[in-house]
Design an enzyme around this catalytic site. Structure first.
Site, PDB file in Angstrom:
ATOM      1  N   ASP A 168      45.434  54.009  45.206  1.00 36.27           N
ATOM      2  CA  ASP A 168      44.110  54.555  45.534  1.00 36.27           C
ATOM      3  C   ASP A 168      42.983  53.566  45.272  1.00 36.27           C
ATOM      4  O   ASP A 168      41.809  53.893  45.464  1.00 36.27           O
ATOM      5  CB  ASP A 168      43.859  55.852  44.762  1.00 36.27           C
ATOM      6  N   LYS A 176      44.303  60.295  45.208  1.00 30.94           N
ATOM      7  CA  LYS A 176      45.458  60.965  44.610  1.00 30.94           C
ATOM      8  C   LYS A 176      45.046  62.345  44.137  1.00 30.94           C
ATOM      9  O   LYS A 176      44.032  62.488  43.457  1.00 30.94           O
ATOM     10  CB  LYS A 176      46.014  60.144  43.445  1.00 30.94           C
ATOM     11  N   GLU A 194      40.439  47.949  26.823  1.00 32.53           N
ATOM     12  CA  GLU A 194      41.774  48.516  26.987  1.00 32.53           C
ATOM     13  C   GLU A 194      42.742  47.345  27.184  1.00 32.53           C
ATOM     14  O   GLU A 194      43.134  47.000  28.293  1.00 32.53           O
ATOM     15  CB  GLU A 194      41.835  49.467  28.184  1.00 32.53           C
ATOM     16  N   ASP A 226      38.188  49.266  31.270  1.00 29.08           N
ATOM     17  CA  ASP A 226      39.520  49.546  31.789  1.00 29.08           C
ATOM     18  C   ASP A 226      40.267  48.239  32.101  1.00 29.08           C
ATOM     19  O   ASP A 226      39.671  47.286  32.614  1.00 29.08           O
ATOM     20  CB  ASP A 226      39.363  50.390  33.062  1.00 29.08           C
TER      21      ASP A 226
END
Length: 436
Positions: free
Chosen positions: A151, A71, A213, A185
């Site tokens: 992606d 991206k 997260e 993440d």
């Protein structure tokens, strides 16, 4: 002998590193942090970050970025092409080691953003271990379902080999570079038992600090020191835009008090890379509510985060997939954070988890607009008062632990408080008092 089935088990079984007890955290998005976008250039800012009152620096993923289905021009740092390499956009492995060593010399700790849920399409693991990847209904590699993360492709943690590889990769960065832990993440998309074991193996190297997260109580038991306070941020955003009032904020603090463990750390923030890039700057998000929200992030229960450039009053959305730059300047927000972090370190009542004081509500006569509470540890007391409305409020303080002599943390003015007393706050105003 059989354990007593009625005896309560420890709610948090991990041990927080001692240096986290009064810690604050700073996120560096290294691509945007300096004109050069390198570790060496970012390193020059570390003394200033430490002087701000920061203890933990979180740097975004350092790995090479996938090119297939990328991206933008530079791509997303979360599309990892090689877990054991450094993106040359940021510098070399030696540059990264120097950054971490310099931070340690200043008394800072550094955690690395880790992407365990997925990889880039052109990560060598795709060819070497295709069995480690999740598949769609056709049997093809797939991005995370329901999101526009085209992606990347998802990993499948039913594979013990993948679990060993990912654990060893994380251990490599702690052993070889000296990282003090990880920000993980979308941690909730990866099985909890994987994280539990990762924490155990990392702690055998040295005590680490782990940030998820995610919002979940279970993550705090054996794996993570801290989870995101997403719902805190979203609630304050709604209040700032007139879509909710303080009653909604009390729901967050009720869950924090009763659902989360006493020694769980929750990260409170008015900005981060996701919020800034996709939803707007803190100025767009909070408007007149920004300053009281920042103060509340430091004096209520939680660990405050500063996203790179906040202390300079950065007022632009930083492009996520391409190069962008912060306009560095002196700003009142930096001085506010500096004062607040000094206050946090001076007062154990404001420390993190079980080391700090519980928020005890001080009832007032305008509960939908004004939040008032006291935190105390031993003889150390801090009172926070916040008017989250666009009108001046004069309230009567009810049956709470506010009685006594106080000093304004910012002006030094002394204040006497009693039950049944009138108390005034300007529109979007706040006051922090410390026991005199």
């Amino acid at each position: 002998m059989t354990a007593d089935p009625y005896a309560p088990r420890p709610a948090v079984e991990l041990t927080h590193p001692e240096w986290t007890r009064s810690a604050t955290i700073y996120q560096i998005n290294q691509r945007h942090f300096t004109p050069e976008g390198t570790f060496r250039a970012a390193e020059a800012h570390l003394p200033r970050i430490r002087e701000l009152g920061i203890d933990v620096v979180w740097i975004m993923p350092v790995h090479p970025i996938g090119e297939q289905n990328r991206k933008g021009v530079l791509g997303s740092p979360y599309a990892v092409k090689d877990y054991l390499a450094v993106n040359p956009e940021y510098g070399t492995l030696e540059d990264l080691r120097h950054f971490v060593d310099t931070a340690h010399g200043l008394g800072l700790h550094v955690i690395l953003d880790w992407v365990a849920n997925h990889t880039a399409w052109d990560n060598p693991l795709v060819q070497e271990h295709p069995e480690w990847y999740a598949r769609d209904w056709k049997g093809d590699f797939r991005p995370t379902p329901w999101w526009d993360w085209d992606d990347i492709i998802d990993l499948d943690y039913d594979n013990p080999g993948l679990r060993r590889y990912m654990t060893d990769a994380m251990k490599y960065w702690v052993r070889e570079v000296g990282f003090d832990g990880f920000r993980c993440d979308v941690a909730g998309f990866v099985p909890l038992d994987f994280w539990d074991n990762v924490r155990r193996e990392l702690d055998e190297i040295k005590p680490v600090f782990m940030l998820a997260e995610w919002e979940s109580r279970d993550l705090h038991v054996r794996a993570f020191d801290m989870t995101y306070g997403w719902s805190w941020n979203e609630t304050l955003h709604k209040i700032a835009h007139g879509k909710a009032d303080v009653e909604a904020l009390k729901v967050y603090y009720a869950w924090n008090d009763r659902f989360y463990q006493r020694d769980a750390y929750r990260m409170l923030f008015v900005s981060n890379h996701d919020k800034n890039a996709w939803e707007g700057t803190e100025y767009e998000q909070f408007g007149d509510a920004l300053l009281p929200a920042i103060v509340l992030s430091v004096v209520s229960e939680g660990v405050p985060l500063v996203y790179n450039g906040q202390e300079a009053g950065s007022d632009k959305r930083l492009t996520f997939f391409d190069k962008d730059e912060i306009d560095w300047r002196e700003d009142e927000q930096g001085e506010l954070y500096r004062q607040l972090f000094a206050l946090k370190k001076q007062h154990p009542a404001l420390w993190n988890g079980a080391a700090g004081g519980r928020m005890v509500r001080v009832p007032n006569s305008a509960e939908s607009s004004v939040l008032t509470f006291v935190r105390a540890v031993g003889d150390d007391r801090v009172l926070g008062a916040f008017n989250f409305s666009g009108q001046e409020q004069t309230v009567t303080l009810g049956d709470g632990p506010q009685a006594g002599s106080w000093r304004d943390a910012f002006t030094g003015t002394t204040v006497e408080l009693t039950q049944g007393q009138g108390y005034r706050l300007p529109a979007w105003g706040y006051q922090v008092l410390v026991g005199a």
